[in-house]
Design an enzyme around this catalytic site. Structure first.
Site, mmCIF file in Angstrom:
data_model
loop_
_atom_site.group_PDB
_atom_site.id
_atom_site.type_symbol
_atom_site.label_atom_id
_atom_site.label_comp_id
_atom_site.label_asym_id
_atom_site.label_seq_id
_atom_site.Cartn_x
_atom_site.Cartn_y
_atom_site.Cartn_z
ATOM 1 N N LYS A 1 0.852 -1.192 0.000
ATOM 2 C CA LYS A 1 0.000 0.000 0.000
ATOM 3 C C LYS A 1 0.888 1.243 0.000
ATOM 4 O O LYS A 1 1.870 1.293 0.742
ATOM 5 C CB LYS A 1 -0.906 -0.026 1.245
ATOM 6 C CG LYS A 1 -1.929 1.099 1.311
ATOM 7 C CD LYS A 1 -2.827 0.980 2.544
ATOM 8 C CE LYS A 1 -3.913 2.045 2.559
ATOM 9 N NZ LYS A 1 -4.817 1.924 3.724
ATOM 10 N N SER B 1 -9.906 2.290 2.577
ATOM 11 C CA SER B 1 -8.949 2.940 1.721
ATOM 12 C C SER B 1 -7.983 1.998 0.998
ATOM 13 O O SER B 1 -7.393 2.388 -0.013
ATOM 14 C CB SER B 1 -8.126 3.952 2.534
ATOM 15 O OG SER B 1 -7.338 3.293 3.493
ATOM 16 N N SER C 1 -10.320 0.134 6.845
ATOM 17 C CA SER C 1 -9.670 0.171 5.536
ATOM 18 C C SER C 1 -8.999 -1.118 5.071
ATOM 19 O O SER C 1 -8.602 -1.202 3.912
ATOM 20 C CB SER C 1 -8.638 1.286 5.492
ATOM 21 O OG SER C 1 -9.282 2.468 5.133
HETATM 22 N N1 GLN Z 1 -13.555 4.769 5.686
HETATM 23 C C1 GLN Z 1 -12.960 5.264 6.881
HETATM 24 C C2 GLN Z 1 -12.558 6.713 6.716
HETATM 25 O O1 GLN Z 1 -12.838 7.240 5.710
HETATM 26 C C3 GLN Z 1 -11.806 4.409 7.304
HETATM 27 C C4 GLN Z 1 -10.563 4.680 6.571
HETATM 28 C C5 GLN Z 1 -9.408 3.892 7.079
HETATM 29 O O2 GLN Z 1 -9.563 2.900 7.803
HETATM 30 N N2 GLN Z 1 -8.221 4.336 6.752
HETATM 31 O O3 GLN Z 1 -11.986 7.300 7.562
#
Ligand code: GLN
Length: 485
Positions: free
Chosen positions: A78, A155, A179
């Protein structure tokens, strides 16, 4: 010859050991897949030459008996993990041109174990999002029903899509509010967010420091066990990393789960929960019951405040973490007539809309006059959410829930674009786990009527990933999910 990219990490490990194929052949097979599926937009940076050079080194080590635990296994990383001499952007324009002079602890552990890095994977900008659409590189296309152009989740959308499309054997992800788990569910693969403190955060670009955790996204439960073991461990460079032994998670697979207590939280079945998701959840419950696990009803009464709490704490921490991107020290600079101008120009051009939204919310809830009303209150509710789990774990060993309230939705979905809260609601089943610091895994549970994967989530006690693996391995065996054709 069989398609080497279809092999799990465990199978590839065995094949390499038995000299059925070479590390170079394995890496080449993945590079060919990366070429063929570039339109998925899963990778934002590919390093095939570096990968092949590493594969050659790995093969030597395999030949002379000095192979590491992940020797020659090709991974995607990532693009939130700093990788020495490989550009790292967090998929933000503000980090354009940033090449880290150092390696994150997690990726150096993987490297030391012999893993081959194929490239850097797409994500929502600074990991803020649930659909990969906030990325400065554009959205990832979900490999399932590719022609429908659905989101891969976020994400870690690039990671999940790359694993599902066999563009890497496994990938690293990070999880601040879901995410790892939600994109894994959307792409029909398996992912685990370990206990907060299990993996070092050193060298991972910070989003919300008290919630961020690294973890693997892989083809199955065993592969998650292999990856997580290598990624975990104490690191003096991260003051929140936990100094506790790392078990060999693979040892906890395929065990008898008789007597294991599975908690089912009433609050995770709101009225109107998607009926296909509810049915798969029930099926999962029945499978565990049939294996002799005991099903217990539990209550997590503060669940209803979880999203509000998360969307105060995460932006608060993000606004502080992102203050360092001022155009001076990293990445992209847009000059101005004086210093303030340069800050404003660089940040205006460098950050996307969602990131700006979070910075605005974060600075607001931390500002004098609102701090007590929002940030402090949210911290108190966070404690209550954690206490709910601690109480529940007096009655059960592991909790089973759906991973997300929907399957993958179309890229550019209007309702999500018009009202960001609709997107945030997608995190309903995942954020509490981060607020409480617990480990949780998502595994594919089946397909909906449109042929799209849906996930089930298992939540465990702090530093009890072993029980998670035990329950997940049993469920996985019974679900027998086939993956993409
Ligand atoms: N969807 C969540 C957010 O927008 C979680 C994102 C994440 O875990 N990095 O913050």
């Amino acid at each position: 010859m069989t398609d080497l990219t279809k092999l799990t990490l465990a199978e590839a490990r065995k094949g390499l050991k038995n000299k059925e194929f070479s590390a170079v052949e394995l890496t080449k097979a993945y590079i060919a897949k990366m070429d063929a599926d570039r339109d998925l937009n899963a990778y934002v940076c590919e390093v095939p030459e570096k990968a092949l050079a590493q594969a050659e080194k790995s093969q030597e080590k395999i030949n002379n008996g000095t192979a590491g635990e992940m020797e020659g296994l090709p991974l995607g990383i990532k693009d939130l993990f700093c990788t020495k001499d490989i550009p790292t952007t967090a998929c933000s324009s503000i980090l354009k041109g940033f090449v880290p002079p150092y390696e994150s602890t997690v990726t150096s552990k993987l490297k030391e174990a012999g893993a081959v890095f194929l490239g850097k994977l797409n994500l929502d900008e600074f990991a803020m999002g649930g659909s990969n659409e906030t990325s400065a590189f554009g959205p990832v296309v979900n490999p399932w029903k590719k022609e429908r152009r659905l989101v891969a989740g976020g994400s870690s959308g690039g990671s999940a899509a790359a694993v599902a499309a066999d563009m890497c054997a496994a990938a690293t992800g990070t999880d601040t509010g879901g995410s790892i788990r939600q994109p894994a569910a959307f792409c029909g693969v398996t992912g685990i967010k370990p206990t907060y403190g299990r993996c070092s955060r050193y060298g991972i670009i910070a989003f919300a420091s008290s919630l961020d955790q690294a973890g693997p996204i892989a083809k199955d439960v065993r592969d998650c066990a292999i990856m997580l073991k290598t990624m975990s461990g104490y690191d003096a460079k991260d003051s929140t990393s936990a100094n506790c032994p790392v078990p060999d998670f693979e040892k906890f697979l395929h065990q008898d789960i008789r007597g294991l207590k599975i908690g089912i939280p009433a609050e995770y079945r709101p009225e109107g929960l998607n009926s296909e998701i509810a049915a798969l959840w029930d099926k999962g419950i029945d499978m565990l019951k049939a294996r002799g696990a005991e099903i217990v009803s539990i209550s997590l009464p503060h669940t209803k405040y979880a999203l509000a709490t998360y969307y105060i704490i995460a932006p608060a921490e993000a606004s502080s973490n992102l203050a360092r991107y001022d155009g001076l020290r990293y990445g992209n600079r847009i000059n101005g007539t004086h210093l303030d101008d340069m800050y404003i120009n660089s940040r205006t051009a460098g950050f996307g809309k969602e990131v700006k939204r979070r910075i605005m919310i974060g600075t607001y809830v931390l500002s004098a006059g609102y701090y007590d009303a929002y940030y402090l209150k949210a911290q108190k509710v966070r404690r209550l959410i954690r206490e709910d789990f601690l109480k529940a774990f007096e009655k059960c060993d592991v909790i089973l829930t759906p991973t997300a309230p929907t399957a993958a939705f179309p890229i550019g979905d209007k309702s999500m674009q018009e009202n960001p809260i609709t997107m945030w609601l997608n995190d309903i089943f995942t954020v509490s786990v981060n607020l409480a610091g617990l480990p949780a895994m998502s595994l594919p549970a089946g397909l909906n009527k449109d042929g799209l994967p849906l996930g089930l989530q298992l939540i465990g006690r702090s530093f009890d990933e072993e029980t998670l693996f035990k329950a997940a391995s049993a469920l996985e065996e019974d679900i027998n999910f086939k993956g993409m054709k």
